[in-house]
Design an enzyme around this catalytic site. Structure first.
Site, PDB file in Angstrom:
ATOM      1  N   GLY A  12       0.818  -1.223   0.000  1.00  0.00           N
ATOM      2  CA  GLY A  12       0.000   0.000   0.000  1.00  0.00           C
ATOM      3  C   GLY A  12       0.844   1.262   0.000  1.00  0.00           C
ATOM      4  O   GLY A  12       2.010   1.260   0.420  1.00  0.00           O
ATOM      5  N   ARG A  16      -2.108   8.354   3.880  1.00  0.00           N
ATOM      6  CA  ARG A  16      -2.399   9.164   5.059  1.00  0.00           C
ATOM      7  C   ARG A  16      -1.139   9.548   5.841  1.00  0.00           C
ATOM      8  O   ARG A  16      -1.171  10.401   6.718  1.00  0.00           O
ATOM      9  CB  ARG A  16      -3.402   8.419   5.967  1.00  0.00           C
ATOM     10  CG  ARG A  16      -4.789   8.320   5.348  1.00  0.00           C
ATOM     11  CD  ARG A  16      -5.671   7.296   6.042  1.00  0.00           C
ATOM     12  NE  ARG A  16      -5.431   5.933   5.558  1.00  0.00           N
ATOM     13  CZ  ARG A  16      -6.077   4.844   5.960  1.00  0.00           C
ATOM     14  NH1 ARG A  16      -7.026   4.946   6.883  1.00  0.00           N
ATOM     15  NH2 ARG A  16      -5.800   3.656   5.475  1.00  0.00           N
ATOM     16  N   GLN A  73       2.763  -6.459  -6.346  1.00  0.00           N
ATOM     17  CA  GLN A  73       1.383  -6.116  -6.723  1.00  0.00           C
ATOM     18  C   GLN A  73       1.499  -4.829  -7.545  1.00  0.00           C
ATOM     19  O   GLN A  73       1.849  -3.776  -7.000  1.00  0.00           O
ATOM     20  CB  GLN A  73       0.540  -5.876  -5.457  1.00  0.00           C
ATOM     21  CG  GLN A  73      -0.911  -5.545  -5.739  1.00  0.00           C
ATOM     22  CD  GLN A  73      -1.636  -4.983  -4.513  1.00  0.00           C
ATOM     23  OE1 GLN A  73      -1.006  -4.475  -3.581  1.00  0.00           O
ATOM     24  NE2 GLN A  73      -2.958  -5.064  -4.530  1.00  0.00           N
ATOM     25  N   GLU A 154     -16.274  -2.748   6.281  1.00  0.00           N
ATOM     26  CA  GLU A 154     -15.280  -1.670   6.333  1.00  0.00           C
ATOM     27  C   GLU A 154     -15.931  -0.344   6.728  1.00  0.00           C
ATOM     28  O   GLU A 154     -17.130  -0.139   6.503  1.00  0.00           O
ATOM     29  CB  GLU A 154     -14.585  -1.534   4.974  1.00  0.00           C
ATOM     30  CG  GLU A 154     -13.673  -2.698   4.650  1.00  0.00           C
ATOM     31  CD  GLU A 154     -12.596  -2.936   5.698  1.00  0.00           C
ATOM     32  OE1 GLU A 154     -11.964  -1.969   6.140  1.00  0.00           O
ATOM     33  OE2 GLU A 154     -12.408  -4.100   6.102  1.00  0.00           O
ATOM     34  N   ASN A 169     -11.805  -5.699  13.350  1.00  0.00           N
ATOM     35  CA  ASN A 169     -10.867  -6.625  12.716  1.00  0.00           C
ATOM     36  C   ASN A 169      -9.459  -6.040  12.871  1.00  0.00           C
ATOM     37  O   ASN A 169      -9.174  -4.957  12.356  1.00  0.00           O
ATOM     38  CB  ASN A 169     -11.246  -6.748  11.230  1.00  0.00           C
ATOM     39  CG  ASN A 169     -10.183  -7.465  10.423  1.00  0.00           C
ATOM     40  OD1 ASN A 169      -9.578  -8.427  10.888  1.00  0.00           O
ATOM     41  ND2 ASN A 169      -9.966  -6.990   9.209  1.00  0.00           N
ATOM     42  N   ASN A 353      36.865  13.168  12.876  1.00  0.00           N
ATOM     43  CA  ASN A 353      36.996  11.846  12.244  1.00  0.00           C
ATOM     44  C   ASN A 353      36.638  11.861  10.762  1.00  0.00           C
ATOM     45  O   ASN A 353      36.878  10.897  10.059  1.00  0.00           O
ATOM     46  CB  ASN A 353      36.128  10.810  12.973  1.00  0.00           C
ATOM     47  CG  ASN A 353      34.669  11.189  13.012  1.00  0.00           C
ATOM     48  OD1 ASN A 353      34.328  12.365  13.068  1.00  0.00           O
ATOM     49  ND2 ASN A 353      33.797  10.210  12.970  1.00  0.00           N
ATOM     50  N   ALA A 390      45.633  20.649  27.844  1.00  0.00           N
ATOM     51  CA  ALA A 390      44.355  21.321  27.585  1.00  0.00           C
ATOM     52  C   ALA A 390      44.478  22.162  26.324  1.00  0.00           C
ATOM     53  O   ALA A 390      45.467  22.861  26.126  1.00  0.00           O
ATOM     54  CB  ALA A 390      43.992  22.190  28.770  1.00  0.00           C
TER      55      ALA A 390
END
Ligand code: UD1
Ligand code: CA
Length: 497
Positions: A12, A16, A73, A154, A169, A353, A390
């Site tokens: 799909g 949305r 599909q 649905e 479902n 790096n 330092a």
């Protein structure tokens, strides 16, 4: 016979989500959404699930393990059509577990229960349902007067009465393959969206003679969440994050503030380690026992920490291996680095790096002391028990030898290591003087003109008004009666008296 195959529907578009990224690749706690469905299939003992791809298939496929069977599909014509796309790859016998790639919260035990119910009851088709306070967006499960399931309706098709049904479902189902394929060949695309719905198979089968539709319920309601939008994605992420945190707490890790701690999937943490607030730990990181991490630390991929390591605030580590009892307490970035046992990394240490093209390695030896604000330009090594002062900048390949001391920008070796000094004093290596240093100062002082000589020099240059004594001394000296220094010393003694 108990033969079970699996299909994962992942073709799909996920409209949305409003995303350029295929929905099933959106990450949840460090792994793509589809990985959760693959896990479920694996935990059901299915070695080669069939994954149906479509939208963004070329992007999704490389992210899947190679043993997966992928079918395409071509057009996303509905979940029923997606199952038909897998028809050829599917063996003709037994049952098939169909999973949706967008329900990542399902637990293994729930899916196992679904499969068990299917085989125990010799059902034609077994569904997974949940009772939701707000069922909107989901397919509603309809039952007849005797409570038998007779279909799934649905959201786009429900009437007012069906809209009120709270049993939904969840998505996954197990179905006998011949019955499934027969039903899919018969059902028609939906009137509203012209899609072939997998869920319409259920009402078709329920109408057939001798079929049996069964259902099991999810163990916990949140498992039913389907991810269609960003807000559902955020909710799912929250649930999975909490599950991960619970697992570490269960294993003996202290997590001071679970609300601000982000730990991805696939992180190992040893017992008695403490994770302080606002810490992020990415997939693949491994942390030993009795470590202290954070607050505000970020451990990225490829990081491993041995036991009793301290990583403090505003420290970011990536592709870095840290030995036991190393301390990296404040504001540091280490990338592509190995730090050996007991080293101390001062506040503000940075590895440079990346040179714009490639990443390079830094190696910090056992017991080394990297001073505050040191920049290590990789590739570079700091030897065992070496010290950087330092603010030093250690250029690439200018390795600091074991027990060496370097200071400055660019860092240069001090000719002798500082005598054994305690931790705090070592940080000031750049300003401490070594014994050689002291000796050379003495020498330097010797070669420096004496006060009298300076006074004389100044005086002869007329910079200061000569005292009468100095005047006499100079004139005596100039007349060659005594050396300038003796004459001046004498005059000074006289003046100071
Ligand atoms: C689906 C169910 C609904 C259930 C809900 C649970 C259908 C018709 N509806 O609705 O009953 O309550 O899930 O979350 O099945 N897919 C394809 N090809 C397609 C369409 C979808 O592979 O042509 C895949 C999607 O990638 C997704 C899954 O199927 O992983 C579900 O599709 P989606 O459109 O999200 O279905 P829902 O509307 O959520
Ligand atoms: Ca969905």
């Amino acid at each position: 016979m108990r033969t079970l195959q699996a299909i994962i529907l992942a073709a799909g578009e996920g409209t949305r989500m409003k995303s350029g990224l295929p929905k099933v690749l959106h990450p949840i706690c460090g792994r793509p959404m589809i990985a959760y469905a693959l896990d479920l299939a694996a935990s059901a003992g299915i070695k080669q699930p069939i994954v149906v791809l479509g939208h963004g298939a070329e992007e999704v496929k490389p992210k899947l393990p190679t043993e997966i069977k992928v079918v395409i599909q071509k057009k996303q014509l509905g979940t029923g059509d997606a199952v038909l796309a897998a028809k050829k790859a599917l063996g003709p016998h037994g049952s098939v577990l169909i999973l949706y790639a967008d329900t990542p919260l399902l637990r293994r035990t729930t899916v196992q229960k679904l499969i068990e119910t299917h085989f125990k009851t010799t059902a034609t088709c077994t569904l997974l349902t949940a009772h939701l306070a707000d069922p909107s967006g989901y397919g509603r499960v309809t039952r007849n007067e005797t409570g038998q399931i007779n279909g799934i309706v649905e959201e786009t098709e429900v009437n007012a009465a069906q809209r009120a049904i709270r049993e939904i479902n969840v998505g996954p189902l197990v179905c006998q393959i011949p019955a499934l394929l027969e039903a899919l060949a018969t059902v028609q695309p939906s009137a509203s969206k012209h899609e072939l719905y997998l869920t319409h198979v259920v009402s078709h089968l329920a109408r057939q003679e001798g079929t049996k539709i069964q259902a099991t319920r999810v163990e916990e309601v949140p498992e039913a969440l389907g991810i269609n939008s960003r807000s559902e994605l955020a909710r799912a992420t929250g649930v999975i994050r909490q599950r991960i945190i619970d697992l570490h707490l269960h294993n003996g890790v202290t997590i001071e503030d679970p609300r601000t701690t982000v730990i991805d999937h696939g992180v190992t943490i040893g017992a008695d380690t403490v994770i302080h607030p606002s810490t992020m730990i990415e997939t693949g990181v491994s942390i030993g026992r009795r470590c202290s991490i954070g607050p505000f630390a970020r451990l990225r991929s490829g990081v491993s920490l041995a036991d009793e390591v301290r990583v403090g605030n505003f420290v970011e580590l990536v592709r870095t291996k840290i030995g036991p009892r190393v301390r990296i307490n404040h504001v540091t970035y280490l990338g592509d680095t190995v730090v050996e046992e007991g080293a101390n990394i001062g506040a503000g240490t940075m590895t440079a790096n990346y040179d714009g093209k490639e990443k390079h390695q830094t190696h910090i030896g056992k017991g080394a002391f990297v001073g505050c604000d040191t920049i290590l330009i990789a590739p570079v090594k700091v030897g065992a028990e070496a010290v950087t002062g330092a603010g030093s900048v250690v250029p690439r390949t200018h390795d600091v030898p074991a027990k060496g001391v370097v200071v400055g920008v660019p860092a240069r070796a001090l000719d002798h290591r500082v005598s054994r000094i305690d931790g705090a004093a070592r940080a000031d290596a750049s300003i401490k003087r070594s014994p050689t240093d002291t000796r050379s100062r003495v020498k330097a002082r010797r070669s420096t003109p004496s006060n009298a000589q300076t006074a004389h020099a100044r005086a002869t240059r007329g910079q200061v008004k000569k005292s009468p004594a100095a005047h006499r001394a100079t004139s005596r000296a100039s007349r060659g009666r005594q050396p300038v220094r003796r004459a001046l010393a004498k005059s000074k003694r006289r003046t100071t008296r």
